[in-house]
Design an enzyme around this catalytic site. Structure first.
Site, PDB file in Angstrom:
ATOM      1  N   SER A 161      20.157  46.918  16.539  1.00 51.21           N
ATOM      2  CA  SER A 161      19.106  45.948  16.878  1.00 51.21           C
ATOM      3  C   SER A 161      18.029  46.486  17.814  1.00 51.21           C
ATOM      4  O   SER A 161      17.079  45.756  18.121  1.00 51.21           O
ATOM      5  CB  SER A 161      19.724  44.680  17.481  1.00 51.21           C
ATOM      6  OG  SER A 161      20.300  43.882  16.473  1.00 51.21           O
TER       7      SER A 161
ATOM      8  N   LYS B 267      14.553  45.975  16.607  1.00 48.08           N
ATOM      9  CA  LYS B 267      13.717  44.787  16.844  1.00 48.08           C
ATOM     10  C   LYS B 267      12.604  45.038  17.856  1.00 48.08           C
ATOM     11  O   LYS B 267      11.675  44.224  17.948  1.00 48.08           O
ATOM     12  CB  LYS B 267      14.591  43.612  17.269  1.00 48.08           C
ATOM     13  CG  LYS B 267      15.554  43.153  16.161  1.00 48.08           C
ATOM     14  CD  LYS B 267      16.335  41.906  16.571  1.00 48.08           C
ATOM     15  CE  LYS B 267      17.259  41.438  15.454  1.00 48.08           C
ATOM     16  NZ  LYS B 267      18.563  42.106  15.471  1.00 48.08           N
TER      17      LYS B 267
ATOM     18  N   SER C  96      18.474  38.561  20.119  1.00 51.89           N
ATOM     19  CA  SER C  96      18.589  39.503  19.000  1.00 51.89           C
ATOM     20  C   SER C  96      18.755  38.778  17.667  1.00 51.89           C
ATOM     21  O   SER C  96      19.598  39.144  16.835  1.00 51.89           O
ATOM     22  CB  SER C  96      19.756  40.468  19.220  1.00 51.89           C
ATOM     23  OG  SER C  96      19.590  41.654  18.476  1.00 51.89           O
TER      24      SER C  96
ATOM     25  N   LYS D 230      16.584  46.205  25.502  1.00 50.07           N
ATOM     26  CA  LYS D 230      17.076  45.678  24.219  1.00 50.07           C
ATOM     27  C   LYS D 230      18.485  46.172  23.957  1.00 50.07           C
ATOM     28  O   LYS D 230      18.796  47.351  24.181  1.00 50.07           O
ATOM     29  CB  LYS D 230      16.156  46.117  23.075  1.00 50.07           C
ATOM     30  CG  LYS D 230      16.527  45.500  21.722  1.00 50.07           C
ATOM     31  CD  LYS D 230      16.256  44.022  21.696  1.00 50.07           C
ATOM     32  CE  LYS D 230      16.854  43.337  20.475  1.00 50.07           C
ATOM     33  NZ  LYS D 230      18.331  43.157  20.593  1.00 50.07           N
TER      34      LYS D 230
END
Length: 311
Positions: free
Chosen positions: A105, A108, A160, A264
Site C-alpha cells: 500500500s 497509494k 489505506s 504510509k
C-alpha cells in the site's frame, strides 16, 4: 670567458626561456579548459535531471562505521532500510537500497499524487459496486456514494482504503491511471519501480528504498498536504449523495505524535510489513523507510532513536 663560451651560454639561456614559455602556455591552456568545464557544468548540467526530479544539494556524509554493523546492533531485521535527511545526497543508514521489493500500500502515495495532480481536489468521484467489492473494507464505502478527490486521498493515506483507490482508478479510466503512475515514476528517475494497480494489492507493484525516497521528496516538496493528512489521528469525509459525514481513525501508530510529519503503511503476504515515516528533529526533516519488516513500528522507532543520538 671567450667568445665561444659566451655564445654557448647565450644559447642555453634561450633554451631555458623557450621551455619556460611553453610550460606557461600549457598551464594557461589547462586553466582555461578547467574554467570552461566549470561554466559548462553550471549552465548545461541541470538539463540532464529528470523532469520532475527534486534536486538535492547537501554534501555527502562521510561515516566512520559500517551501516550493517549499526543496523545489526539495533536489532533491525527489515530486508530494506533507508534513513536519511529528506533532501540529502547520501543516506545515514542503508540496507539493500537498490533491491526491488513489493511495495504493497505504499503504492497509494503515488495514487494520491496522480489523483491530486490530474483531477483536482474538489472533484466528486462516484463509488461503484466494483470499487466496494475490492479487497478490504477500510473507509466503509457504499455503492452510489460520491466523495471528493480530497476525501478519497484521505481514505487512502489514513486507513489505506482499497475502495477509495479503486474509485479513483475507475474515474481515471483504469489503465490510463496506472499508465500515469508509471510515467510519473519514470519522470522522477525511479528506474526500478513499476505499478500495475492503484492499491498495492498486486505483488507486481515493485520499487526500491532508493526509488521510493525520490517519490517522497517530490510529494513532500510539491504536494505536502498528502503527508499532512497522514499525520492526523482522524479525518472526516463527506458523502455528497446523502449529505452525511463519517470519521476515519488513522491506522498508523505514529499519527498524532508531535514530531511525526506523515507517512504510509503497507502490507501484503509477499511484501511483509512496509513503512515510510517522516520525522522532524532540530528543524530538519528525516525519512525512514523499512521494507519487509516483521515489526515495522518498533524498528522505525529504534532507527529514529539512533538518528537522534547520532545527530
Amino acid at each position: 670567458m671567450d667568445d665561444k663560451d659566451l655564445k654557448d651560454f647565450s644559447n642555453k639561456v634561450r633554451e631555458v626561456l623557450d621551455v619556460s614559455e611553453r610550460e606557461t602556455d600549457r598551464m594557461f591552456l589547462k586553466s582555461s579548459l578547467i574554467a570552461f568545464a566549470f561554466v559548462l557544468l553550471i549552465f548545461i548540467a541541470p538539463s540532464f535531471f529528470p523532469k520532475d526530479k527534486v534536486v538535492v544539494t547537501q554534501e555527502v556524509i562521510l561515516k566512520p562505521y559500517s551501516d550493517e554493523e549499526v543496523l545489526t546492533s539495533l536489532g533491525i531485521n527489515a530486508l530494506g532500510v533507508v534513513v536519511k535527511e529528506i533532501n540529502s545526497l547520501a543516506p545515514l543508514l542503508e540496507r539493500e537500497g537498490d533491491k526491488q521489493w513489493p511495495v504493497a500500500s505504499l503504492t497509494k502515495i503515488m495514487s494520491s499524487l496522480i489523483a491530486t495532480e490530474n483531477f483536482g481536489l474538489g472533484t466528486y468521484v462516484p463509488i461503484s459496486t466494483e470499487a466496494v467489492l475490492t479487497e478490504g473494507v477500510s473507509g466503509n464505502f457504499r455503492s452510489g456514494e460520491s466523495f471528493t478527490v480530497e476525501d478519497l486521498v484521505k481514505s487512502m493515506m489514513v486507513v489505506s482504503s482499497n475502495d477509495g483507490a479503486f474509485a479513483l482508478y475507475e474515474y481515471g479510466e483504469r489503465e490510463e491511471f496506472t499508465a500515469k503512475m508509471n510515467l510519473k515514476a519514470e519522470s522522477l528517475g525511479m528506474s526500478k519501480t513499476s505499478f500495475s494497480d492503484p492499491t498495492g494489492l498486486s505483488y507486481l507493484n515493485v520499487s526500491t528504498p532508493n526509488d521510493l525516497q525520490k517519490l517522497v521528496q517530490y510529494v513532500y516538496s510539491k504536494q505536502p498536504f498528502i503527508f499532512d493528512i497522514s499525520r492526523e489521528k482522524a479525518v472526516i469525509i463527506h458523502d455528497n449523495t446523502t449529505g452525511t459525514s463519517r470519521a476515519l481513525e488513522n491506522i498508523n501508530s505514529f499519527s498524532g505524535v508531535d514530531n511525526f510529519l506523515g507517512g504510509k503503511t503497507g502490507y501484503t503476504d509477499e511484501a511483509g510489513q512496509n513503512l515510510l515515516s517522516l520525522f522532524s528533529h532540530n528543524n530538519r526533516t528525516f525519512m525512514i523507510i523499512v521494507f519487509g519488516s516483521e515489526d515495522r513500528f518498533n524498528e522505525t522507532q529504534r532507527l529514529y532513536d539512533w538518528l537522534v543520538s547520532y545527530l
